[in-house]
Design an enzyme around this catalytic site. Structure first.
Site, PDB file in Angstrom:
ATOM      1  N   LYS A  58       0.977  -1.297   0.054  1.00 35.42           N
ATOM      2  CA  LYS A  58       0.075   0.062  -0.163  1.00 35.42           C
ATOM      3  C   LYS A  58       0.867   1.146  -0.041  1.00 35.42           C
ATOM      4  O   LYS A  58       0.564   2.185  -0.767  1.00 35.42           O
ATOM      5  CB  LYS A  58      -1.050   0.045   1.091  1.00 35.42           C
ATOM      6  CG  LYS A  58      -1.973  -0.955   1.180  1.00 35.42           C
ATOM      7  CD  LYS A  58      -2.717  -1.291   2.484  1.00 35.42           C
ATOM      8  CE  LYS A  58      -3.650  -2.584   2.226  1.00 35.42           C
ATOM      9  NZ  LYS A  58      -4.481  -3.077   3.690  1.00 35.42           N
ATOM     10  N   GLN A 102      -4.587  -2.049   9.760  1.00 41.22           N
ATOM     11  CA  GLN A 102      -4.581  -3.176   8.984  1.00 41.22           C
ATOM     12  C   GLN A 102      -5.108  -4.436   9.765  1.00 41.22           C
ATOM     13  O   GLN A 102      -4.887  -4.597  11.058  1.00 41.22           O
ATOM     14  CB  GLN A 102      -3.032  -3.590   8.884  1.00 41.22           C
ATOM     15  CG  GLN A 102      -2.728  -4.744   7.937  1.00 41.22           C
ATOM     16  CD  GLN A 102      -3.111  -4.638   6.621  1.00 41.22           C
ATOM     17  OE1 GLN A 102      -3.009  -3.799   5.818  1.00 41.22           O
ATOM     18  NE2 GLN A 102      -3.982  -5.833   6.293  1.00 41.22           N
ATOM     19  N   ASP A 125     -11.085   2.310   4.277  1.00 39.96           N
ATOM     20  CA  ASP A 125     -11.232   1.046   4.122  1.00 39.96           C
ATOM     21  C   ASP A 125     -13.008   0.686   3.937  1.00 39.96           C
ATOM     22  O   ASP A 125     -13.359  -0.339   3.591  1.00 39.96           O
ATOM     23  CB  ASP A 125     -10.932   0.131   5.333  1.00 39.96           C
ATOM     24  CG  ASP A 125      -9.507  -0.503   5.204  1.00 39.96           C
ATOM     25  OD1 ASP A 125      -9.033  -0.517   4.054  1.00 39.96           O
ATOM     26  OD2 ASP A 125      -8.648  -0.792   6.065  1.00 39.96           O
TER      27      ASP A 125
END
Ligand code: NDP
Length: 298
Positions: A58, A102, A125
């Site tokens: 990322k 994460q 997200d």
């Protein structure tokens, strides 16, 4: 059978590159207008090798398109309170547009509590309960990157799900459920079935799918008998299988038996090189959107 097997591949590498090129051009235009570069903060707890690799990927993608990043790498035994403190500090920091925590988190943490601590406007997200609620209502703020990537893949390949029987195998909150909501929208108009481990006669469902999305996390378990001739097959699964001939001792395969299914499908995504790359690219799109949202509310 599709005559030209090579015409059936939905190439995530090329499609994700096209998304990144578009995002890079949009960010260039954004900064040319005098805005600072979008900023993404990642929080990683522990040393799960897959998570480390995802976060590095990322960061690399973000650098390519002009998004600034920083990553907070916390020890595996960090307390949930300490993690929440970090998240609250990022929420309060005006220079941060997007926050991603994460997953998975260590067992002593509650994922829902942590995800819902992220400011919904920074939740790139799209996992915050407010953002999932908005998605279900049909007015999404951030679309979770994997289903977003699947829709983007379809639209860039000029595959219109309208009227299709779409069958999704897997009902997780990050893939199956949001994808079902998106395919049901009036902009997609598919007829959606969501299957799971308790589905009776899975093959009876998958065999009538015009659009089959496999997101179960079971290596190559969708075989040719389970797929309709001419179907669009989207393989979300990423599974490690032992392979002594590979340098790392394993290789990655999807949920679909690619070699068997490819000749039968009209379109199919490979693993690796498919949905995973699109997922990464769509996070960049969401981060630019977050920067725009913050500028509008500044
Ligand atoms: P989860 O484990 O959260 O969910 C898996 C789902 O599949 C569950 O709903 C489960 O049913 C269902 N399932 C499992 N086995 C079967 C079976 N034999 N038959 C029918 N349904 C089954 O997984 P995720 O959604 O997080 O991930 C799914 C896969 O996708 C994984 O391989 C993951 O690595 C990959 N992934 C890939 C991404 C990408 O970018 N390409 C992004 C995210 C995930 P039940 O609910 O009954 O348990």
């Amino acid at each position: 059978m599709t005559d030209d097997a090579s015409s059936s591949l939905l190439d995530g590498r090329a499609l994700a590159q096209a998304v990144r090129d578009d995002v890079r051009a949009d960010i260039q235009a954004w900064t040319d207008e005098g805005h600072r570069a979008p900023f993404l903060s990642a929080v990683l707890v522990g040393d799960n090798p897959a998570s480390l690799a995802y976060v590095r990927g990322k960061e690399k993608d973000a650098a390519e398109v002009g998004i600034d990043t920083n990553t907070y790498h916390l020890d595996a035994d960090t307390s949930q309170d300490a993690l929440l403190e970090r998240v609250h500090a990022l929420n309060a920091d005006d220079s941060v547009d997007g926050i991603l925590v994460q997953l998975p988190l260590p067992d002593h943490m509650d994922e829902h509590t942590v995800i819902d601590a992220v400011a919904p406007s920074k939740d790139v997200d799209g996992f915050h309960s407010e953002n999932l609620g908005r998605l279900l209502r049909g007015t999404p703020r951030y679309i979770p990157a994997t289903p977003f990537g699947i829709l983007e893949m379809l639209s860039r390949s000029e595959i219109d799900p309208e009227g299709m029987d779409a069958v999704i195998v897997g009902r997780s909150t990050i893939v199956g459920k949001p994808l079902a909501a998106l395919l049901l929208r009036r902009t997609a108009n598919a007829t959606v079935t969501v299957c799971h481990s308790r589905t009776r006669d899975l093959a009876a469902h998958t065999r009538r799918a015009d659009l089959l999305v496999a997101a179960a996390g079971q290596a190559a378990f969708i075989d040719a008998d389970m797929v309709k001739e001419g179907a669009v097959v989207i393989d979300v699964g990423i599974n490690r299988v032992d392979d002594p001939s590979a340098e790392r001792g394993y290789r990655l395969v999807g949920d679909v038996d690619f070699a068997e299914v490819r000749p039968k499908a009209a379109h199919i995504t490979p693993v690796p090189g498919g949905v995973g790359l699109m997922t990464r690219a769509m996070l960049l799109k969401n981060t630019l959107q977050a920067a725009r949202l913050h500028a509008a509310h500044a």
